[in-house]
Design a protein around this motif. Structure first.
Motif, short mmCIF file in Angstrom:
data_model
loop_
_atom_site.label_atom_id
_atom_site.label_comp_id
_atom_site.label_asym_id
_atom_site.label_seq_id
_atom_site.Cartn_x
_atom_site.Cartn_y
_atom_site.Cartn_z
N TYR A 31 0.82 -1.21 0.00
CA TYR A 31 0.00 0.00 0.00
C TYR A 31 0.86 1.26 0.00
O TYR A 31 0.59 2.19 -0.76
N ASP A 32 1.87 1.28 0.85
CA ASP A 32 2.71 2.49 0.88
C ASP A 32 3.84 2.44 -0.14
O ASP A 32 4.66 3.35 -0.21
N GLU A 33 3.86 1.36 -0.93
CA GLU A 33 4.82 1.17 -2.02
C GLU A 33 6.28 1.19 -1.55
O GLU A 33 7.18 1.53 -2.30
N THR A 41 -3.61 -6.62 -4.86
CA THR A 41 -4.81 -5.98 -5.39
C THR A 41 -5.99 -6.21 -4.45
O THR A 41 -5.94 -7.10 -3.59
N ALA A 72 -9.79 0.15 0.74
CA ALA A 72 -8.70 1.11 0.51
C ALA A 72 -7.94 0.81 -0.78
O ALA A 72 -7.65 1.72 -1.57
N PHE A 73 -7.64 -0.45 -1.01
CA PHE A 73 -6.94 -0.83 -2.24
C PHE A 73 -7.83 -0.58 -3.46
O PHE A 73 -7.34 -0.12 -4.50
N ALA A 75 -10.17 1.68 -3.78
CA ALA A 75 -10.22 3.13 -4.02
C ALA A 75 -8.95 3.60 -4.71
O ALA A 75 -8.99 4.42 -5.64
N ARG A 76 -7.82 3.08 -4.28
CA ARG A 76 -6.55 3.47 -4.91
C ARG A 76 -6.48 2.96 -6.35
O ARG A 76 -6.05 3.69 -7.25
N GLU A 77 -6.91 1.72 -6.58
CA GLU A 77 -6.92 1.17 -7.94
C GLU A 77 -7.84 1.99 -8.84
O GLU A 77 -7.51 2.25 -10.00
N ARG A 78 -8.96 2.42 -8.31
CA ARG A 78 -9.90 3.23 -9.08
C ARG A 78 -9.24 4.56 -9.45
O ARG A 78 -9.33 5.01 -10.60
N ALA A 79 -8.61 5.20 -8.48
CA ALA A 79 -7.95 6.49 -8.75
C ALA A 79 -6.86 6.33 -9.80
O ALA A 79 -6.72 7.18 -10.69
N GLN A 80 -6.08 5.26 -9.71
CA GLN A 80 -5.02 5.03 -10.68
C GLN A 80 -5.60 4.78 -12.07
O GLN A 80 -5.10 5.30 -13.06
#
Length: 182
Positions: A31-33, A41, A72-73, A75-80
């Protein structure tokens, strides 16, 4: 000794503490890469399973945390995806996915999924068909249905019932679409 989640006790089985802790470390890194090798995913989180051991972590607490982590993942995948492909492409993919799901769920009652043999237990066809109707109404008419409703769907066992793997895969798809359009 870790206190990430409540423990089940010495006589009750819960999720393996070491497996949960290892997974959470991987999830944090992904998550924080900070860990380039930890690709994870929302779909992988949804399918996560742990061994059961005595004095393990409370399954209900771990499952609730996994659901928040999946959100949370997602939402992040959607934003990306929105940043890469744009809103139009994202909406078209979600629409196409929902059409595939509703096409399956609009099949005749009792025939929406393959069945297990009469000697085996599957999901109760009437329960699944009833829930499928709610999902179709959600996609067609904005019928009130939440991600938690889908995640928490429970079906009684039935001899000759629907094949659980198929039903679960479609429900995972429903969750994925619902998270995509949040």
């Amino acid at each position: 000794m870790s206190t990430t989640f409540p423990r089940t006790g010495k006589k009750t089985r819960g999720y393996s503490v070491s497996e949960v802790e290892k997974f959470l470390a991987t999830a944090r890194g992904a998550y924080d890469e900070s860990d380039a090798t930890a690709a994870l995913t929302a779909e992988q989180i949804r399918g996560m399973a742990f061994s059961m051991t005595k004095n393990g972590y409370s399954p209900e607490h771990v499952d609730a945390a996994l659901e928040r982590l999946e959100d949370a993942f997602a939402a992040r995948e959607r934003a990306q995806a929105l940043a890469q492909a744009g809103t139009q492409a994202w909406a078209e993919k979600a629409q196409a996915d929902s059409e595939v799901i509703t096409a399956r769920l609009r099949r005749d009652a009792g025939h929406r999924f393959s069945r297990v043999s009469f000697l085996s237990l599957g999901y109760n066809r009437a329960d699944v068909d009833r829930f499928a109707g709610r999902v179709v109404k959600y996609f067609d008419n904005d019928f009130p249905l939440t991600v938690d409703d889908v995640r928490g769907a429970v079906f009684r066992p039935q001899r000759g019932g629907y094949r659980e793997v198929q039903v679960d895969a479609v429900l995972d798809g429903v969750v994925e679409v619902m998270l995509a359009v949040r």
